[in-house]
Design a protein around this motif. Structure first.
Motif, PDB file in Angstrom:
ATOM      1  N   PHE A  24       0.836  -1.203   0.000  1.00  0.00           N
ATOM      2  CA  PHE A  24       0.000   0.000   0.000  1.00  0.00           C
ATOM      3  C   PHE A  24       0.874   1.257   0.000  1.00  0.00           C
ATOM      4  O   PHE A  24       0.541   2.262  -0.636  1.00  0.00           O
ATOM      5  CB  PHE A  24      -0.915  -0.002   1.230  1.00  0.00           C
ATOM      6  N   GLY A  25       2.004   1.201   0.689  1.00  0.00           N
ATOM      7  CA  GLY A  25       2.943   2.317   0.644  1.00  0.00           C
ATOM      8  C   GLY A  25       3.527   2.502  -0.740  1.00  0.00           C
ATOM      9  O   GLY A  25       3.682   3.635  -1.218  1.00  0.00           O
ATOM     10  N   ALA A  26       3.871   1.400  -1.414  1.00  0.00           N
ATOM     11  CA  ALA A  26       4.390   1.489  -2.778  1.00  0.00           C
ATOM     12  C   ALA A  26       3.338   2.066  -3.720  1.00  0.00           C
ATOM     13  O   ALA A  26       3.655   2.872  -4.606  1.00  0.00           O
ATOM     14  CB  ALA A  26       4.826   0.109  -3.260  1.00  0.00           C
ATOM     15  N   LEU A  27       2.082   1.661  -3.528  1.00  0.00           N
ATOM     16  CA  LEU A  27       1.001   2.211  -4.342  1.00  0.00           C
ATOM     17  C   LEU A  27       0.874   3.713  -4.126  1.00  0.00           C
ATOM     18  O   LEU A  27       0.607   4.471  -5.064  1.00  0.00           O
ATOM     19  CB  LEU A  27      -0.317   1.508  -3.987  1.00  0.00           C
ATOM     20  N   THR A  59       1.418   9.162  -6.264  1.00  0.00           N
ATOM     21  CA  THR A  59       2.063  10.466  -6.143  1.00  0.00           C
ATOM     22  C   THR A  59       2.819  10.812  -7.419  1.00  0.00           C
ATOM     23  O   THR A  59       2.767  11.950  -7.907  1.00  0.00           O
ATOM     24  CB  THR A  59       3.030  10.456  -4.944  1.00  0.00           C
ATOM     25  N   PHE A  60       3.516   9.833  -7.963  1.00  0.00           N
ATOM     26  CA  PHE A  60       4.231  10.008  -9.225  1.00  0.00           C
ATOM     27  C   PHE A  60       3.254  10.322 -10.350  1.00  0.00           C
ATOM     28  O   PHE A  60       3.517  11.185 -11.207  1.00  0.00           O
ATOM     29  CB  PHE A  60       5.029   8.745  -9.530  1.00  0.00           C
ATOM     30  N   THR A  61       2.114   9.639 -10.376  1.00  0.00           N
ATOM     31  CA  THR A  61       1.097   9.878 -11.401  1.00  0.00           C
ATOM     32  C   THR A  61       0.608  11.320 -11.359  1.00  0.00           C
ATOM     33  O   THR A  61       0.465  11.977 -12.398  1.00  0.00           O
ATOM     34  CB  THR A  61      -0.095   8.923 -11.201  1.00  0.00           C
ATOM     35  N   ILE A  62       0.351  11.827 -10.173  1.00  0.00           N
ATOM     36  CA  ILE A  62      -0.143  13.197 -10.039  1.00  0.00           C
ATOM     37  C   ILE A  62       0.900  14.203 -10.510  1.00  0.00           C
ATOM     38  O   ILE A  62       0.586  15.194 -11.167  1.00  0.00           O
ATOM     39  CB  ILE A  62      -0.558  13.469  -8.585  1.00  0.00           C
ATOM     40  N   LEU A  63       2.171  13.948 -10.204  1.00  0.00           N
ATOM     41  CA  LEU A  63       3.231  14.841 -10.659  1.00  0.00           C
ATOM     42  C   LEU A  63       3.304  14.882 -12.181  1.00  0.00           C
ATOM     43  O   LEU A  63       3.361  15.965 -12.780  1.00  0.00           O
ATOM     44  CB  LEU A  63       4.575  14.387 -10.081  1.00  0.00           C
ATOM     45  N   SER A  71       2.001   4.001 -14.535  1.00  0.00           N
ATOM     46  CA  SER A  71       1.519   5.178 -13.803  1.00  0.00           C
ATOM     47  C   SER A  71       1.669   6.443 -14.646  1.00  0.00           C
ATOM     48  O   SER A  71       0.795   7.330 -14.614  1.00  0.00           O
ATOM     49  CB  SER A  71       2.291   5.323 -12.488  1.00  0.00           C
ATOM     50  N   ALA A  72       2.778   6.550 -15.393  1.00  0.00           N
ATOM     51  CA  ALA A  72       2.971   7.704 -16.270  1.00  0.00           C
ATOM     52  C   ALA A  72       1.928   7.726 -17.379  1.00  0.00           C
ATOM     53  O   ALA A  72       1.399   8.794 -17.741  1.00  0.00           O
ATOM     54  CB  ALA A  72       4.382   7.675 -16.859  1.00  0.00           C
ATOM     55  N   THR A  73       1.603   6.570 -17.936  1.00  0.00           N
ATOM     56  CA  THR A  73       0.563   6.490 -18.962  1.00  0.00           C
ATOM     57  C   THR A  73      -0.789   6.904 -18.397  1.00  0.00           C
ATOM     58  O   THR A  73      -1.555   7.638 -19.032  1.00  0.00           O
ATOM     59  CB  THR A  73       0.483   5.058 -19.510  1.00  0.00           C
ATOM     60  N   THR A  74      -1.065   6.447 -17.189  1.00  0.00           N
ATOM     61  CA  THR A  74      -2.301   6.855 -16.516  1.00  0.00           C
ATOM     62  C   THR A  74      -2.352   8.368 -16.341  1.00  0.00           C
ATOM     63  O   THR A  74      -3.412   8.992 -16.485  1.00  0.00           O
ATOM     64  CB  THR A  74      -2.404   6.177 -15.138  1.00  0.00           C
ATOM     65  N   TYR A 103       2.108  16.293  -1.494  1.00  0.00           N
ATOM     66  CA  TYR A 103       2.512  14.935  -1.841  1.00  0.00           C
ATOM     67  C   TYR A 103       3.991  14.624  -1.637  1.00  0.00           C
ATOM     68  O   TYR A 103       4.366  13.454  -1.634  1.00  0.00           O
ATOM     69  CB  TYR A 103       2.160  14.637  -3.311  1.00  0.00           C
ATOM     70  N   PHE A 104       4.831  15.623  -1.491  1.00  0.00           N
ATOM     71  CA  PHE A 104       6.256  15.346  -1.466  1.00  0.00           C
ATOM     72  C   PHE A 104       6.688  14.578  -0.232  1.00  0.00           C
ATOM     73  O   PHE A 104       7.770  14.002  -0.185  1.00  0.00           O
ATOM     74  CB  PHE A 104       7.051  16.662  -1.570  1.00  0.00           C
TER      75      PHE A 104
END
Length: 339
Positions: free
Chosen positions: A40-43, A48-52, A127-130, A236-237
């Motif tokens: 869940f932490g990895a998710l 967070t990466f997706t939002i960035l 995640s980047a594609t999302t 998010y950081f």
């Protein structure tokens, strides 16, 4: 006075705008059941990466649409060229960013995820594609809000909600104890709704690319873009910092606490999305720019709603978590809810 129509639209925007993000709440029991605290932490890091990446790709056109729609609305041809060009530009930026990430993603993600061995392929790339899909859908939502089309806004967000929830739950069943379910399910869901959004936009406004017109809007976009990046850092950081310095399981518990409180953000976001187009419209109708009693009422109502939501959450949420969460590692979050 605030009209009944405004209250009705406020409810529609609040419910509709909450649906995609509400999946974070609806899916919590399935996450807790199928994923470890470390997963869940990895998710959390991946989201967070997706939002960035979404912020980078969107380049604040989700905010610019609010302003320039009202500026160009009397010139239908110019408005169509602006809307179509903005969407095509975001798609182009999304392709460029995806290619760059495919090349340097492992190096970048190694620093982003820290010492937790969370590789860029496949979940980082997914995640980047999302993020690219979410950029398109977010711009579409912004356009629906500024056009004041609450029913269409409700429909598109309902479809997104059902797809995200359904595909994620199915993915967790097909790939238990794996991130493939939540990451892959969200990617497919956002891909479907973004393609539908593009079809609708190009059907209504045509396909145009006017670089000069788009470039003229960057003066507003630059400041808004910087603001959105600052907001990402504020909100998010802490996740990548915790992942880099600590244990992913601890990050999972921490993010679980924040997910439990997402309901506050959802309601506030829905109210704000209703207020902002109205406020812009009122400012545009005024001969002299400035605040009025009517505009202040909107802001005062929003402040009152925030106060009630925070107080209610502190009172109710610890009991709900204690009753419904059986995983002892996640129940450790209860004492921290008031903070």
């Amino acid at each position: 006075m605030i009209s009944r129509g405004f209250i009705k639209n406020s409810v529609l925007y609040t419910v509709a705008g909450a649906m995609p993000m509400a999946s974070a709440i609806i899916l919590l029991p399935f996450y807790v059941k199928s994923l470890s605290a470390a997963d869940f932490g990895a998710l959390s890091v991946l989201l967070t990466f997706t939002i960035l990446i979404q912020i980078v790709v969107t380049y604040s056109f989700d905010a610019s649409i609010y302003l320039y729609f009202h500026e160009f609305r009397k010139d239908k041809e110019k408005l169509a060229r602006f809307i179509s060009t903005a969407f095509l530009f975001v798609l182009l930026v999304g392709v460029v960013v995806s290619v760059i990430l495919a090349w340097i993603g492992d190096i970048l993600f190694g620093g982003f995820a820290g010492n937790q061995q969370l590789n860029f392929f496949p979940f980082g790339m997914m995640s980047a594609t999302t993020a690219v899909f979410q950029s398109v859908f977010k711009m579409h939502n912004s356009l629906m809000q500024t056009q004041e089309r609450p029913l269409q806004y409700l429909t598109s967000n309902l479809v997104a909600f059902v797809l995200i929830a359904g595909l994620t739950i199915g993915g967790l069943s097909w790939f238990p104890s794996s991130l493939m379910g939540p990451v892959g399910g969200r990617m497919v869901a956002m891909g479907v709704v973004s393609i539908w959004s593009l079809f609708r936009i190009f059907s209504e406004f045509g396909v145009h690319f006017d670089w000069r017109l788009l470039k003229s809007t960057f003066s507003y976009g630059h400041s808004s873009y910087a603001y959105q990046l600052q907001q990402w850092i504020i909100n998010y950081f802490d996740r990548p910092i915790m992942a880099w310095m600590g244990v992913m399981a601890d990050l999972g518990v921490y993010d679980f606490a924040l997910k439990c409180l997402v309901v506050i953000d959802l309601v506030i976001a829905g109210l704000y999305n209703t207020l902002f187009p109205r406020i812009l419209s009122r400012h545009g109708d005024q001969a002299v720019s400035g605040s009025t009693v009517e505009i202040n009422r909107y802001y005062n109502g929003l402040t009152a709603a925030i106060m009630l939501l925070v107080a209610s959450s502190i009172l109710v949420l610890p009991y709900l978590i204690d009753w419904f969460v059986t995983n002892t590692s996640f129940r450790a979050v209860v004492p921290f809810i008031p903070f």
